[in-house]
Enzyme design. Structure first.
Site, PDB file in Angstrom:
ATOM      1  CB  CYS A  22      14.069 -11.344   9.815  1.00 33.67           C
ATOM      2  SG  CYS A  22      13.061 -11.731   8.366  1.00 33.67           S
ATOM      3  CG  ASN A  25      10.835  -9.085   4.239  1.00 30.52           C
ATOM      4  OD1 ASN A  25      10.472  -8.442   3.253  1.00 30.52           O
ATOM      5  ND2 ASN A  25      10.146  -9.064   5.346  1.00 30.52           N
ATOM      6  CB  CYS A  27      10.853 -17.105   8.201  1.00 32.41           C
ATOM      7  SG  CYS A  27      11.260 -18.352   6.972  1.00 32.41           S
ATOM      8  NE  ARG A  28      14.284 -14.799  11.717  1.00 33.61           N
ATOM      9  CZ  ARG A  28      15.540 -14.465  11.915  1.00 33.61           C
ATOM     10  NH1 ARG A  28      16.026 -14.459  13.130  1.00 33.61           N
ATOM     11  NH2 ARG A  28      16.320 -14.155  10.893  1.00 33.61           N
ATOM     12  CB  SER A  29      10.676  -9.387   9.361  1.00 31.81           C
ATOM     13  OG  SER A  29      10.957  -9.706   8.031  1.00 31.81           O
ATOM     14  CG  ASP A 139      15.816 -17.742  10.394  1.00 29.04           C
ATOM     15  OD1 ASP A 139      14.691 -18.122   9.995  1.00 29.04           O
ATOM     16  OD2 ASP A 139      16.611 -17.101   9.700  1.00 29.04           O
TER      17      ASP A 139
HETATM   18  P1  4NP Z   1      14.018 -15.086   7.894  1.00 25.41           P
HETATM   19  O1  4NP Z   1      14.571 -16.555   7.516  1.00 25.41           O
HETATM   20  O2  4NP Z   1      15.231 -14.209   8.062  1.00 25.41           O
HETATM   21  O3  4NP Z   1      13.284 -15.278   9.177  1.00 25.41           O
HETATM   22  O4  4NP Z   1      13.119 -14.661   6.750  1.00 25.41           O
HETATM   23  C1  4NP Z   1      15.341 -16.806   6.371  1.00 25.41           C
HETATM   24  C2  4NP Z   1      14.729 -16.943   5.138  1.00 25.41           C
HETATM   25  C3  4NP Z   1      15.483 -17.200   4.012  1.00 25.41           C
HETATM   26  C4  4NP Z   1      16.839 -17.354   4.136  1.00 25.41           C
HETATM   27  C5  4NP Z   1      17.476 -17.227   5.369  1.00 25.41           C
HETATM   28  C6  4NP Z   1      16.704 -16.963   6.497  1.00 25.41           C
HETATM   29  N1  4NP Z   1      17.628 -17.639   2.987  1.00 25.41           N
HETATM   30  O5  4NP Z   1      18.829 -17.902   3.119  1.00 25.41           O
HETATM   31  O6  4NP Z   1      17.068 -17.583   1.860  1.00 25.41           O
END
Ligand code: 4NP
Length: 172
Positions: A22, A25, A27-29, A139
């Site tokens: 994702c 790294n 939340c989703r992955s 997300d």
């Molecule tokens: P993820 O979500 O891609 O599902 O892990 C996010 C986590 C952090 C951020 C963006 C999306 N960020 O901008 O730090």
């Protein structure tokens, strides 16, 4: 199964190396990594798989961020065991090493292709392509809806495992 017009390919041998990807790294992955590992463990298939996750954005890897508290909470609520995961940046070496790169959304796919310097790849798939309704895993970093994301991730992982069972040259 087809994604667009392209037949998905299967690796010939175990362990099947699966990398969930994702943006951040956190939340989703990592959610998908823990859900898929649990599914595989429940079916006594852990010897057939190597499972990890990574992000296309370097920031969380540089700050050694752990799994988002919202992801941890939804995993606990759904009785999915997990260990801590420190964010790691997706690299070309990951691309070479893993058999399946399962991204959460179409922007992740573009970012992965950009990092590896390719226009197309036969081992990068959107997770929801393995369901009856392909699209993006929303997300929760932006939506705040971790439970909704969990259900999508669960469905995608379940569909991927079923697809492997039908197509891969493995006795799953
Ligand atoms: P993820 O979500 O891609 O599902 O892990 C996010 C986590 C952090 C951020 C963006 C999306 N960020 O901008 O730090």
């Amino acid at each position: 199964m087809k994604t667009g017009n392209k037949e998905m390919q299967c690796p010939a041998s175990a362990p099947v190396k699966v990398l969930f990807v994702c943006l951040g790294n956190i939340c989703r992955s990592p959610m998908a990594e823990m859900v898929f590992r649990h599914m595989v463990n429940e079916k006594n298939l852990s010897d057939f798989f190597e499972i990890n996750s990574a992000g296309t954005e370097e920031y969380n890897a540089l700050t050694r961020a752990g799994i988002h508290p919202g992801t941890k909470a939804v995993l606990r609520q759904n009785h999915i065991p997990f260990t801590e995961h420190i964010a790691r940046y997706f690299t070309k070496k990951d691309y070479e090493y893993y058999d399946y790169i399962l991204v959460m959304d179409h922007q992740n796919k573009r970012d992965v292709l950009n990092i590896i310097g390719k226009e197309v790849s036969d081992k990068v798939f959107c997770l929801m392509d393995f369901t009856s309704h392909p699209g993006d895993v929303q997300d929760p970093w932006y939506t705040g809806r971790f439970e909704e994301t969990y259900h999508a991730v669960f469905e995608g992982c379940s569909g991927f495992l079923k697809w492997l069972n039908q197509h891969a040259d493995l006795k799953l």
